[in-house]
Design a protein around this motif. Structure first.
Motif, PDB file in Angstrom:
ATOM      1  N   LEU A  82      19.300   4.364 -42.969  1.00  0.00           N
ATOM      2  CA  LEU A  82      20.692   4.773 -43.160  1.00  0.00           C
ATOM      3  C   LEU A  82      21.463   3.778 -44.015  1.00  0.00           C
ATOM      4  CD1 LEU A  82      22.679   6.981 -42.358  1.00  0.00           C
ATOM      5  CD2 LEU A  82      23.221   5.648 -40.320  1.00  0.00           C
ATOM      6  N   PHE A  83      21.217   2.498 -43.805  1.00  0.00           N
ATOM      7  CA  PHE A  83      21.932   1.446 -44.532  1.00  0.00           C
ATOM      8  C   PHE A  83      20.939   0.498 -45.193  1.00  0.00           C
ATOM      9  CE2 PHE A  83      24.792   2.471 -40.917  1.00  0.00           C
ATOM     10  CZ  PHE A  83      25.815   3.039 -41.652  1.00  0.00           C
ATOM     11  N   PRO A  84      20.208   0.950 -46.205  1.00  0.00           N
ATOM     12  CA  PRO A  84      19.178   0.097 -46.822  1.00  0.00           C
ATOM     13  C   PRO A  84      19.780  -1.172 -47.432  1.00  0.00           C
ATOM     14  CG  PRO A  84      19.654   1.985 -48.218  1.00  0.00           C
ATOM     15  CD  PRO A  84      20.406   2.185 -46.936  1.00  0.00           C
ATOM     16  N   GLY A  85      19.057  -2.254 -47.260  1.00  0.00           N
ATOM     17  CA  GLY A  85      19.482  -3.513 -47.860  1.00  0.00           C
ATOM     18  C   GLY A  85      20.529  -4.259 -47.061  1.00  0.00           C
ATOM     19  N   TYR A  86      21.219  -3.599 -46.161  1.00  0.00           N
ATOM     20  CA  TYR A  86      22.289  -4.265 -45.418  1.00  0.00           C
ATOM     21  C   TYR A  86      21.780  -5.008 -44.193  1.00  0.00           C
ATOM     22  CZ  TYR A  86      25.610  -1.525 -48.148  1.00  0.00           C
ATOM     23  OH  TYR A  86      26.328  -0.967 -49.155  1.00  0.00           O
ATOM     24  N   LEU A  87      20.759  -4.491 -43.527  1.00  0.00           N
ATOM     25  CA  LEU A  87      20.346  -5.098 -42.267  1.00  0.00           C
ATOM     26  C   LEU A  87      19.830  -6.513 -42.434  1.00  0.00           C
ATOM     27  CD1 LEU A  87      18.748  -2.280 -40.128  1.00  0.00           C
ATOM     28  CD2 LEU A  87      21.008  -3.285 -39.996  1.00  0.00           C
ATOM     29  N   ASN A  88      19.165  -6.801 -43.530  1.00  0.00           N
ATOM     30  CA  ASN A  88      18.672  -8.161 -43.736  1.00  0.00           C
ATOM     31  C   ASN A  88      19.813  -9.145 -43.955  1.00  0.00           C
ATOM     32  OD1 ASN A  88      16.049  -7.342 -43.483  1.00  0.00           O
ATOM     33  ND2 ASN A  88      15.766  -7.031 -45.669  1.00  0.00           N
TER      34      ASN A  88
END
Length: 102
Positions: A59-65
């Motif tokens: 859903l939120f690629p790139g944000y979780l890291n």
């Protein structure tokens, strides 16, 4: 008569297919009441794990890291969800965790 603890522990765990759309895998996950499910490939072999974290990554690629807070979200969550609505049709294989998979 209530089920024994052993019966509850030995219940069959649902699986999702690697080529299954995220939308369908999410429904199976939510229906299971488990935090994650095993993913199988075309020949039925274990391929990875798809769960709540993998869904959030889809859903939120790139944000979780990089996520240390939710400041990137606008006041209108519908706008953020609209931007990633296409992830529902993406195959699970794009988002499943494959670390430690034999």
């Amino acid at each position: 008569m209530t089920a024994s603890i052993l019966d509850q522990v030995l219940q069959e765990t649902p699986v999702v297919r690697a080529d299954e759309p995220v939308r369908s895998a999410l429904r199976t996950l939510l229906d299971s009441d488990l935090p994650a499910l095993p993913v199988v490939n075309d020949d039925g072999r274990y391929a990875g794990v798809f769960g709540e974290r993998e869904f959030m990554t889809a859903l939120f690629p790139g944000y979780l890291n990089q996520l240390s807070g939710a400041a990137f979200l606008t006041e209108d969550m519908d706008e953020a969800l609209e931007k990633r609505s296409l992830c529902a049709a993406e195959p699970v294989r794009r988002h499943m965790t494959t670390e430690h998979v034999d």
